[in-house]
Motif scaffolding. Structure first.
Motif, PDB file in Angstrom:
ATOM      1  N   VAL A 163      35.273  77.974  53.781  1.00 53.33           N
ATOM      2  CA  VAL A 163      35.618  79.196  54.497  1.00 53.33           C
ATOM      3  C   VAL A 163      34.403  80.113  54.590  1.00 53.33           C
ATOM      4  O   VAL A 163      34.127  80.711  55.635  1.00 53.33           O
ATOM      5  N   VAL A 164      33.662  80.228  53.483  1.00 55.03           N
ATOM      6  CA  VAL A 164      32.439  81.043  53.504  1.00 55.03           C
ATOM      7  C   VAL A 164      31.442  80.483  54.500  1.00 55.03           C
ATOM      8  O   VAL A 164      30.788  81.237  55.244  1.00 55.03           O
ATOM      9  N   ARG A 165      31.302  79.183  54.542  1.00 58.82           N
ATOM     10  CA  ARG A 165      30.386  78.546  55.500  1.00 58.82           C
ATOM     11  C   ARG A 165      30.765  78.878  56.945  1.00 58.82           C
ATOM     12  O   ARG A 165      29.907  78.938  57.823  1.00 58.82           O
ATOM     13  N   ARG A 166      32.051  79.110  57.173  1.00 54.16           N
ATOM     14  CA  ARG A 166      32.504  79.435  58.528  1.00 54.16           C
ATOM     15  C   ARG A 166      32.161  80.876  58.918  1.00 54.16           C
ATOM     16  O   ARG A 166      32.227  81.229  60.091  1.00 54.16           O
ATOM     17  N   GLY A 167      31.877  81.749  57.904  1.00 62.08           N
ATOM     18  CA  GLY A 167      31.514  83.126  58.220  1.00 62.08           C
ATOM     19  C   GLY A 167      32.499  84.168  57.732  1.00 62.08           C
ATOM     20  O   GLY A 167      32.544  85.281  58.267  1.00 62.08           O
TER      21      GLY A 167
ATOM     22  N   SER B 232      53.643  77.701  54.088  1.00 59.79           N
ATOM     23  CA  SER B 232      53.877  77.467  55.516  1.00 59.79           C
ATOM     24  C   SER B 232      53.068  78.488  56.305  1.00 59.79           C
ATOM     25  O   SER B 232      52.603  79.488  55.766  1.00 59.79           O
ATOM     26  N   GLY B 233      52.902  78.233  57.589  1.00 58.84           N
ATOM     27  CA  GLY B 233      52.085  79.107  58.424  1.00 58.84           C
ATOM     28  C   GLY B 233      50.633  78.664  58.441  1.00 58.84           C
ATOM     29  O   GLY B 233      50.253  77.678  57.801  1.00 58.84           O
ATOM     30  N   GLU B 234      49.819  79.411  59.168  1.00 62.16           N
ATOM     31  CA  GLU B 234      48.409  79.041  59.279  1.00 62.16           C
ATOM     32  C   GLU B 234      47.534  80.267  59.489  1.00 62.16           C
ATOM     33  O   GLU B 234      47.999  81.334  59.909  1.00 62.16           O
ATOM     34  N   VAL B 235      46.251  80.089  59.149  1.00 60.07           N
ATOM     35  CA  VAL B 235      45.243  81.130  59.321  1.00 60.07           C
ATOM     36  C   VAL B 235      44.206  80.623  60.308  1.00 60.07           C
ATOM     37  O   VAL B 235      43.666  79.519  60.137  1.00 60.07           O
ATOM     38  N   ILE B 236      43.922  81.427  61.335  1.00 59.48           N
ATOM     39  CA  ILE B 236      42.965  81.074  62.377  1.00 59.48           C
ATOM     40  C   ILE B 236      41.800  82.058  62.309  1.00 59.48           C
ATOM     41  O   ILE B 236      42.007  83.274  62.356  1.00 59.48           O
ATOM     42  N   PHE B 237      40.585  81.530  62.192  1.00 61.52           N
ATOM     43  CA  PHE B 237      39.388  82.367  62.173  1.00 61.52           C
ATOM     44  C   PHE B 237      38.493  81.967  63.332  1.00 61.52           C
ATOM     45  O   PHE B 237      38.107  80.799  63.441  1.00 61.52           O
ATOM     46  N   GLU B 238      38.221  82.908  64.204  1.00 64.09           N
ATOM     47  CA  GLU B 238      37.406  82.658  65.396  1.00 64.09           C
ATOM     48  C   GLU B 238      37.896  81.428  66.164  1.00 64.09           C
ATOM     49  O   GLU B 238      37.114  80.593  66.615  1.00 64.09           O
TER      50      GLU B 238
ATOM     51  N   MET C 210      40.539  95.687  74.819  1.00 61.06           N
ATOM     52  CA  MET C 210      40.727  95.127  73.479  1.00 61.06           C
ATOM     53  C   MET C 210      39.720  93.995  73.240  1.00 61.06           C
ATOM     54  O   MET C 210      39.582  93.100  74.065  1.00 61.06           O
ATOM     55  N   LYS C 211      39.024  94.060  72.112  1.00 60.45           N
ATOM     56  CA  LYS C 211      38.068  93.014  71.780  1.00 60.45           C
ATOM     57  C   LYS C 211      38.802  91.731  71.381  1.00 60.45           C
ATOM     58  O   LYS C 211      39.982  91.764  71.018  1.00 60.45           O
ATOM     59  N   PRO C 212      38.093  90.586  71.400  1.00 66.24           N
ATOM     60  CA  PRO C 212      38.739  89.333  71.001  1.00 66.24           C
ATOM     61  C   PRO C 212      39.165  89.358  69.538  1.00 66.24           C
ATOM     62  O   PRO C 212      38.596  90.072  68.707  1.00 66.24           O
ATOM     63  N   ALA C 213      40.174  88.557  69.223  1.00 62.99           N
ATOM     64  CA  ALA C 213      40.627  88.432  67.838  1.00 62.99           C
ATOM     65  C   ALA C 213      39.599  87.646  67.037  1.00 62.99           C
ATOM     66  O   ALA C 213      39.052  86.652  67.515  1.00 62.99           O
ATOM     67  N   ILE C 214      39.334  88.090  65.807  1.00 63.09           N
ATOM     68  CA  ILE C 214      38.480  87.327  64.907  1.00 63.09           C
ATOM     69  C   ILE C 214      39.323  86.604  63.858  1.00 63.09           C
ATOM     70  O   ILE C 214      38.969  85.525  63.396  1.00 63.09           O
ATOM     71  N   LEU C 215      40.484  87.195  63.514  1.00 58.13           N
ATOM     72  CA  LEU C 215      41.364  86.610  62.500  1.00 58.13           C
ATOM     73  C   LEU C 215      42.808  86.693  62.985  1.00 58.13           C
ATOM     74  O   LEU C 215      43.248  87.745  63.452  1.00 58.13           O
ATOM     75  N   GLU C 216      43.516  85.569  62.849  1.00 54.90           N
ATOM     76  CA  GLU C 216      44.938  85.541  63.176  1.00 54.90           C
ATOM     77  C   GLU C 216      45.685  84.876  62.022  1.00 54.90           C
ATOM     78  O   GLU C 216      45.360  83.758  61.631  1.00 54.90           O
ATOM     79  N   VAL C 217      46.648  85.579  61.503  1.00 55.08           N
ATOM     80  CA  VAL C 217      47.520  85.053  60.449  1.00 55.08           C
ATOM     81  C   VAL C 217      48.890  84.841  61.080  1.00 55.08           C
ATOM     82  O   VAL C 217      49.509  85.790  61.564  1.00 55.08           O
TER      83      VAL C 217
END
Length: 253
Positions: free
Chosen positions: A77-81, A59-65, A1-8
């Motif tokens: 967010v766009v600047r992050r990729g 509530s909750g969070e979004v994780i990118f890379e 399994m490849k690494p996660a890029i996005l986690e909600v």
């Protein structure tokens, strides 16, 4: 399994007393096409808007890379990729196709100066099949070309994750086929794709996995085969077992 890029993680978005997204979690892996489906009003675009910073989650969070991005404004967010298209196309009508895509190139992680952004935009325009329209005003394009322009502008930001919101809506079968080729070519460049789509044959054929939303909650998640055969999904979205069978048969064909 490849690494996660996005986690909600357990994302909820409420507008006053209306809960549009309720406790939704999902993980997307690098290089994956993840489909997001569900009936109208299921919360799909609201979830997109939370992911790319238009809305702050209740509530909750979004994780990118590996980094939390929930609460950041869209330009950060766009600047992050992470870039996106919109369900209702939003071209800068009085600017040319090249100028529109150059705008996208200026706001990516590389923070390109104008000349370099124009060069990057020209490459993306050719890649998406818009080369002969480079000097045409965006407002003069038909809907199919405007959809492709929407993709090109987002792609010019050189995202590592691209969010596509119903880029096939309103297209005829020939136009759908061309857009599918573009999407596959994007994936072949190593760009991860999270896409909302109502054309079931398309989303089933493109996606590695699918997440189903219904009334703002996650109803199901799995491979296209697993989702199409899930009784809850059939009842809520696909309509009946015969329709699900037909979708799978057309996908395999």
């Amino acid at each position: 399994m490849k690494p996660a890029i996005l986690e909600v993680h357990n994302v909820t978005k409420a507008f006053g007393g209306l809960i549009a997204v309720k406790d939704v979690s999902l993980t997307q892996y690098q290089g994956e096409i993840l489909g997001l489906i569900g009936p109208n009003g299921a919360g799909k675009t609201t979830l997109f808007n939370v992911i790319n910073g238009v809305y702050k989650p209740t509530s909750g969070e979004v994780i990118f890379e590996g980094q939390k991005i929930s609460g950041l404004p869209p330009y950060e967010v766009v600047r992050r990729g992470l870039a996106r298209t919109h369900q209702i196309v939003k071209p800068l009508n009085e600017m040319t196709v090249l100028e529109n895509v150059t705008v996208g190139a200026c706001f990516g992680p590389q923070n390109l100066p104008l000349e370099a952004a124009q060069e990057a935009a020209a490459e993306v325009i050719e890649f998406t099949g818009l080369g002969k329209y480079a000097d045409v005003l965006a407002g003069k394009l038909n809907i199919a070309l405007k959809k492709r322009l929407e993709v090109a502008r987002a792609l010019a930001a050189k995202p590592r994750l691209l969010l596509l919101d119903e880029v096939l809506a309103g297209l005829n079968p020939s136009e759908v086929a061309k857009m599918l080729d573009v999407i596959r070519a994007i994936r072949d460049q190593g760009i991860s794709i999270l896409m909302i789509e109502h054309i079931m044959q398309a989303i089933m054929s493109l996606s590695d996995r699918i997440v189903v939303l219904n009334f703002g909650e996650k109803l199901a998640e799995g491979s296209p085969d697993e989702v199409a055969n899930d009784p809850q999904v059939i009842e809520a979205y696909l309509g009946d077992p015969e329709m699900a069978k037909r979708i799978l048969e057309e996908e395999e064909a």
